[in-house]
Design a protein around this motif. Structure first.
Motif, PDB file in Angstrom:
ATOM      1  N   ASN A  34       0.825  -1.202   0.000  1.00  0.00           N
ATOM      2  CA  ASN A  34       0.000   0.000   0.000  1.00  0.00           C
ATOM      3  C   ASN A  34       0.858   1.250   0.000  1.00  0.00           C
ATOM      4  OD1 ASN A  34      -2.374  -1.431  -0.003  1.00  0.00           O
ATOM      5  ND2 ASN A  34      -2.651  -1.321   2.208  1.00  0.00           N
ATOM      6  N   GLU A 152     -12.182  12.508  -4.307  1.00  0.00           N
ATOM      7  CA  GLU A 152     -11.630  11.156  -4.133  1.00  0.00           C
ATOM      8  C   GLU A 152     -10.262  11.199  -3.464  1.00  0.00           C
ATOM      9  OE1 GLU A 152     -11.546   9.113  -7.897  1.00  0.00           O
ATOM     10  OE2 GLU A 152     -13.702   9.358  -8.179  1.00  0.00           O
ATOM     11  N   SER A 154      -9.063  13.628  -1.601  1.00  0.00           N
ATOM     12  CA  SER A 154      -9.268  14.081  -0.219  1.00  0.00           C
ATOM     13  C   SER A 154      -9.753  12.941   0.655  1.00  0.00           C
ATOM     14  CB  SER A 154     -10.301  15.216  -0.174  1.00  0.00           C
ATOM     15  OG  SER A 154      -9.851  16.317  -0.897  1.00  0.00           O
ATOM     16  N   ASP A 155     -10.701  12.149   0.137  1.00  0.00           N
ATOM     17  CA  ASP A 155     -11.224  11.016   0.908  1.00  0.00           C
ATOM     18  C   ASP A 155     -10.125  10.002   1.204  1.00  0.00           C
ATOM     19  OD1 ASP A 155     -13.714  12.199   0.868  1.00  0.00           O
ATOM     20  OD2 ASP A 155     -14.553  10.863  -0.666  1.00  0.00           O
ATOM     21  N   GLN A 156      -9.258   9.745   0.226  1.00  0.00           N
ATOM     22  CA  GLN A 156      -8.151   8.805   0.433  1.00  0.00           C
ATOM     23  C   GLN A 156      -7.199   9.329   1.507  1.00  0.00           C
ATOM     24  OE1 GLN A 156      -6.397   8.348  -3.430  1.00  0.00           O
ATOM     25  NE2 GLN A 156      -7.868   6.797  -4.083  1.00  0.00           N
ATOM     26  N   MET A 158      -7.938  11.441   3.929  1.00  0.00           N
ATOM     27  CA  MET A 158      -8.642  11.376   5.221  1.00  0.00           C
ATOM     28  C   MET A 158      -8.662   9.940   5.757  1.00  0.00           C
ATOM     29  SD  MET A 158      -9.386  14.380   5.938  1.00  0.00           S
ATOM     30  CE  MET A 158      -9.593  15.956   5.158  1.00  0.00           C
ATOM     31  N   GLU A 159      -8.855   8.969   4.871  1.00  0.00           N
ATOM     32  CA  GLU A 159      -8.865   7.565   5.282  1.00  0.00           C
ATOM     33  C   GLU A 159      -7.487   7.152   5.811  1.00  0.00           C
ATOM     34  OE1 GLU A 159      -9.244   3.296   3.063  1.00  0.00           O
ATOM     35  OE2 GLU A 159     -10.713   4.824   2.504  1.00  0.00           O
ATOM     36  N   MET A 160      -6.428   7.560   5.100  1.00  0.00           N
ATOM     37  CA  MET A 160      -5.069   7.253   5.556  1.00  0.00           C
ATOM     38  C   MET A 160      -4.806   7.912   6.901  1.00  0.00           C
ATOM     39  SD  MET A 160      -2.831   7.443   2.001  1.00  0.00           S
ATOM     40  CE  MET A 160      -1.917   8.760   2.658  1.00  0.00           C
ATOM     41  N   TYR A 161      -5.278   9.145   7.057  1.00  0.00           N
ATOM     42  CA  TYR A 161      -5.090   9.864   8.316  1.00  0.00           C
ATOM     43  C   TYR A 161      -5.805   9.134   9.460  1.00  0.00           C
ATOM     44  CZ  TYR A 161      -5.348  13.503  11.853  1.00  0.00           C
ATOM     45  OH  TYR A 161      -5.254  14.188  13.024  1.00  0.00           O
ATOM     46  N   ALA A 162      -7.045   8.729   9.202  1.00  0.00           N
ATOM     47  CA  ALA A 162      -7.813   8.022  10.229  1.00  0.00           C
ATOM     48  C   ALA A 162      -7.134   6.715  10.616  1.00  0.00           C
ATOM     49  CB  ALA A 162      -9.236   7.765   9.734  1.00  0.00           C
ATOM     50  N   GLN A 163      -6.597   5.991   9.641  1.00  0.00           N
ATOM     51  CA  GLN A 163      -5.901   4.734   9.910  1.00  0.00           C
ATOM     52  C   GLN A 163      -4.625   4.976  10.706  1.00  0.00           C
ATOM     53  OE1 GLN A 163      -5.339   2.844   6.117  1.00  0.00           O
ATOM     54  NE2 GLN A 163      -7.476   2.179   5.968  1.00  0.00           N
ATOM     55  N   GLN A 166      -5.189   5.275  14.506  1.00  0.00           N
ATOM     56  CA  GLN A 166      -5.667   4.098  15.254  1.00  0.00           C
ATOM     57  C   GLN A 166      -4.575   3.416  16.009  1.00  0.00           C
ATOM     58  OE1 GLN A 166      -7.689   1.640  12.415  1.00  0.00           O
ATOM     59  NE2 GLN A 166      -9.331   3.095  12.150  1.00  0.00           N
TER      60      GLN A 166
END
Length: 166
Positions: A34, A152, A154-156, A158-163, A166
């Motif tokens: 990834n 798209e 931005s969403d990617q 944000m998703e990486m940031y959220a992960q 964790q």
């Protein structure tokens, strides 16, 4: 009988350990895969344009915060370009024309990558200013990128940031 039970327990622990190691290896390999997918090979000119846009994003709100300086310097190191490189300074002082042209001529993946880095730079100081959002929108518009594509990316991010949190 006790010896057989102990041997069975030891064998079970070894098998569980190997399965766990194998699962962790798959996870590490998937993470590396990834991470590699997020990176693209940029030419030196594209790297300079990327650093220009990151610098511009960091300073568009009138403040070049310490976290922004850190992220910018880290990207300079990644590209093996000194923050005070003469060619980079020329890019920064000349303005948008050449970096925009380089970005327009770059492939879709490269454009996405560079815009993603701009979004990351926008978020790094934990403050999102109107001027920063405007810069993202204007840059995307000037290179012909659709709103959907920007969303798209931005969403990617944000998703990486959220992960990563964790």
């Amino acid at each position: 009988m006790v010896v057989v039970i102990i041997i069975a327990i030891v064998v079970a622990l070894i098998i569980i350990g190997r399965l766990t190691d194998q699962k962790e290896k798959v996870y590490r390999d998937e993470y590396r895969k990834n991470k590699r997918q997020l990176r693209v090979a940029l030419s030196r000119q594209e790297q300079l344009a990327t650093l220009y846009f990151m610098y511009r994003m960091a300073s568009v709100d009138g403040e070049f915060a310490d976290l922004e300086k850190h992220a910018y310097t880290k990207m300079c190191v990644e590209f093996a370009i000194a923050p005070n490189d003469a060619e980079l300074m020329t890019f920064i002082t000349m303005g948008d024309v050449i970096p925009l042209q380089i970005l327009r001529n770059a492939g879709t993946k490269k454009q996405d990558y560079i815009l993603g880095l701009m979004i990351i730079m926008m978020m790094v100081d934990h403050k999102i200013e109107d001027a920063e959002l405007t810069l993202i929108g204007e840059t995307a518009f000037k290179i012909g990128m659709s709103r959907e594509r920007v969303r798209e990316i931005s969403d990617q991010i944000m998703e990486m940031y959220a992960q990563s949190c964790q």
